[in-house]
Design a protein around this motif. Structure first.
Motif: not given
Length: 201
Positions: A15-40
Motif C-alpha cells: 500500500f502506497k509504495s509509489f506515492v509521488n515522485t518526491v517520495d521516490l526521490a527521498k527513497k533514492i536519497m536514503y539508499y544512495y547518500v552515505k556518511s561522508g558524502s558531499i551533496a548539493i
C-alpha cells in the motif's frame, strides 16, 4: 525494484509504495547518500531536502544549498540550527546557475526541485535557461557514479516548457558517459511532477 547502473533501489511493494515522485526521490536519497558524502541541493526552498541530506552525510560530510530567495535560506537555517545540523551545511544566496563560483571539487549527489517556493511568491521560479546552465555545470562537478535527481513541476506557468527543456537536454547526453531515466505517473491528474535521474558513468 528500480535499476540504475550500479544502484538498485528496492521499494517495498504494498500500500502506497509509489506515492509521488518526491517520495521516490527521498527513497533514492536514503539508499544512495552515505556518511561522508558531499551533496548539493540546488533549490533549497523550505529546506526539506537540505535537512535530509545533512542527516545522511553525517558529521564527516558536507551539503551545499542554493536559493535566490533569502526567506528560503532563513527558513532552512532555522531548521538546521534546531536540529544541530548547521555545521554540515553551507547555504548560498545565489542562483544555481552560478554553482561553479562556489564549488570546485567533485560531489557525490545533486538534487533539484524546480518551480517556485511552496507557499511563496509564484512569480519567483526557476527558469529553463538558468536551469539548463546549472545542470550542465552540475554534471561536470558530479564524480564518477555520482547521482543527479531533478523533479520538474508542470502545473505553473513555464513549468511544462522547463520540463520539456530538461528532458530534451538529458536525452541527448552520451549514453557512454551518463545513464538517464524518467519516472512519472501515467494515470494521475492535475499535472503530477516528473522525476529525472542521471548517473555519471
Amino acid at each position: 525494484m528500480i535499476f540504475l547502473p550500479n544502484i538498485v533501489v528496492v521499494i517495498k511493494m504494498g500500500f502506497k509504495s509509489f506515492v509521488n515522485t518526491v517520495d521516490l526521490a527521498k527513497k533514492i536519497m536514503y539508499y544512495y547518500v552515505k556518511s561522508g558524502s558531499i551533496a548539493i541541493d540546488c533549490t533549497v526552498g523550505n529546506g526539506n531536502d537540505t535537512i535530509l541530506l545533512s542527516k545522511l552525510v553525517g558529521k564527516k560530510g558536507k551539503v551545499y544549498g542554493f536559493d535566490i530567495q533569502p526567506v528560503a535560506l532563513k527558513i532552512t537555517k532555522e531548521k538546521l540550527f534546531k536540529e544541530n545540523l548547521d555545521k554540515r551545511v553551507i547555504l548560498i544566496n545565489d542562483g544555481h546557475e552560478n554553482i561553479d563560483r562556489y564549488i570546485f571539487n567533485e560531489v557525490d549527489f545533486i538534487i533539484y526541485n524546480l518551480g517556485y517556493l511552496p507557499g511563496g511568491n509564484k512569480s519567483i521560479k526557476t527558469e529553463i535557461y538558468s536551469t539548463l546552465e546549472s545542470i550542465k555545470k552540475s554534471l561536470y562537478l558530479l564524480r564518477k557514479n555520482g547521482l543527479l535527481l531533478i523533479t520538474c513541476y508542470t502545473g505553473h506557468e513555464g513549468g511544462l516548457e522547463e520540463k520539456e527543456g530538461v528532458k530534451d537536454f538529458l536525452k541527448e547526453l552520451d549514453q557512454k558517459e551518463y545513464s538517464v531515466l524518467k519516472f512519472n505517473f501515467l494515470n494521475q491528474k492535475n499535472n503530477p511532477p516528473v522525476l529525472f535521474g542521471v548517473e555519471k558513468l
